[in-house]
Design a protein around this motif. Sequence first.
Motif, mmCIF file in Angstrom:
data_model
loop_
_atom_site.group_PDB
_atom_site.id
_atom_site.type_symbol
_atom_site.label_atom_id
_atom_site.label_comp_id
_atom_site.label_asym_id
_atom_site.label_seq_id
_atom_site.Cartn_x
_atom_site.Cartn_y
_atom_site.Cartn_z
ATOM 1 N N ASP A 52 40.756 44.630 41.771
ATOM 2 C CA ASP A 52 41.671 43.486 41.739
ATOM 3 C C ASP A 52 43.100 43.986 41.530
ATOM 4 O O ASP A 52 43.436 44.470 40.447
ATOM 5 C CB ASP A 52 41.275 42.538 40.609
ATOM 6 N N PRO A 53 43.961 43.889 42.550
ATOM 7 C CA PRO A 53 45.326 44.411 42.420
ATOM 8 C C PRO A 53 46.121 43.712 41.321
ATOM 9 O O PRO A 53 47.001 44.319 40.714
ATOM 10 C CB PRO A 53 45.945 44.168 43.802
ATOM 11 N N ASN A 54 45.800 42.443 41.055
ATOM 12 C CA ASN A 54 46.521 41.722 40.001
ATOM 13 C C ASN A 54 46.231 42.306 38.627
ATOM 14 O O ASN A 54 47.129 42.468 37.795
ATOM 15 C CB ASN A 54 46.155 40.231 40.019
ATOM 16 N N ILE A 55 44.965 42.626 38.391
ATOM 17 C CA ILE A 55 44.595 43.246 37.105
ATOM 18 C C ILE A 55 45.267 44.611 36.970
ATOM 19 O O ILE A 55 45.824 44.947 35.919
ATOM 20 C CB ILE A 55 43.060 43.411 36.994
ATOM 21 N N ARG A 56 45.210 45.397 38.058
ATOM 22 C CA ARG A 56 45.850 46.723 38.006
ATOM 23 C C ARG A 56 47.328 46.592 37.673
ATOM 24 O O ARG A 56 47.867 47.360 36.867
ATOM 25 C CB ARG A 56 45.681 47.458 39.350
ATOM 26 N N GLU A 57 47.987 45.607 38.279
ATOM 27 C CA GLU A 57 49.428 45.452 38.078
ATOM 28 C C GLU A 57 49.737 44.988 36.651
ATOM 29 O O GLU A 57 50.647 45.518 36.004
ATOM 30 C CB GLU A 57 49.988 44.451 39.093
ATOM 31 N N VAL A 58 48.971 44.016 36.156
ATOM 32 C CA VAL A 58 49.202 43.509 34.797
ATOM 33 C C VAL A 58 49.026 44.625 33.765
ATOM 34 O O VAL A 58 49.861 44.813 32.869
ATOM 35 C CB VAL A 58 48.233 42.335 34.476
ATOM 36 N N VAL A 59 47.939 45.373 33.896
ATOM 37 C CA VAL A 59 47.667 46.448 32.935
ATOM 38 C C VAL A 59 48.694 47.569 33.081
ATOM 39 O O VAL A 59 49.158 48.139 32.088
ATOM 40 C CB VAL A 59 46.230 46.987 33.110
ATOM 41 N N SER A 60 49.075 47.865 34.327
ATOM 42 C CA SER A 60 50.083 48.912 34.559
ATOM 43 C C SER A 60 51.418 48.555 33.913
ATOM 44 O O SER A 60 52.055 49.398 33.263
ATOM 45 C CB SER A 60 50.303 49.132 36.064
ATOM 46 N N VAL A 61 51.854 47.309 34.082
ATOM 47 C CA VAL A 61 53.125 46.875 33.501
ATOM 48 C C VAL A 61 53.055 46.922 31.972
ATOM 49 O O VAL A 61 53.976 47.404 31.298
ATOM 50 C CB VAL A 61 53.488 45.450 33.982
ATOM 51 N N LEU A 62 51.922 46.459 31.424
ATOM 52 C CA LEU A 62 51.759 46.455 29.973
ATOM 53 C C LEU A 62 51.809 47.880 29.406
ATOM 54 O O LEU A 62 52.543 48.155 28.449
ATOM 55 C CB LEU A 62 50.419 45.800 29.614
#
Length: 232
Positions: A12-22
């Motif tokens: 899920d690219p959204n999960i990857r992006e959220v966790v990456s930003v965090l």
Amino acid sequence: MDNNKILIVDDDPNIREVVSVLLGSEGYAVDQAEGGDEALEKVYADRSIDLVILDIMMPGLSGVEVCTRIREKSPVPVLFLTAKSQDQDKVEAYTEGGDDYLVKPFSQTELLMKVKSLIRRYKEYQGKTPVKSVPTIGGNISIDNKTRAAMKGDKKIPLTDKEYDILQFFMEHKGEIVENKDLYEGVWGEKYLPSAGNTIMVHVLNLRKKLEEDANNPKIIKTVWGKGYKVE
């Protein structure tokens, strides 16, 4: 923070992006993989990765299968971040070498706490030489600090990161009764809750399977009912 590196594996690219930003906002260097095969390529090729955050349900290789293959070549800690919340899912994840488990939707604070704890312990023991002579248990079992493995006489027994930490904790408290609370807070670096008892039990069982002649009738890591464990 010395730019510890984390690999996030999720389809899920959204999960990857959220966790990456965090994680990026906390100063971590972050890499991503959208599937198991890509994750394994990165882990095998990049020895600077300090933590893998891994989803379970992915097309192709499942997260559990990925963890199994990582364990064949690397002691890097693995944190499962998944929507699968059943106890049997957690047991399977831990049995295949996972170090910790967090269910989606997750608390950002809890994720950061687990990430910090896993990396701290991994870094703390990497290449660490013992301050005092290395003890043995069961007559001929010791630990090799450089490779983070157990030694049974001259035979090397590969351990996961958590198994090594647990065995080291037991050796440091040889002859004492080690209560679940002390073991969990000493190894996981988190406050002990009753639900952590199952986590400890799974990891100790895995350790027994590797060290004991008969894991169901342990002679080395003994259960002290109602209290915890004792090693001689």
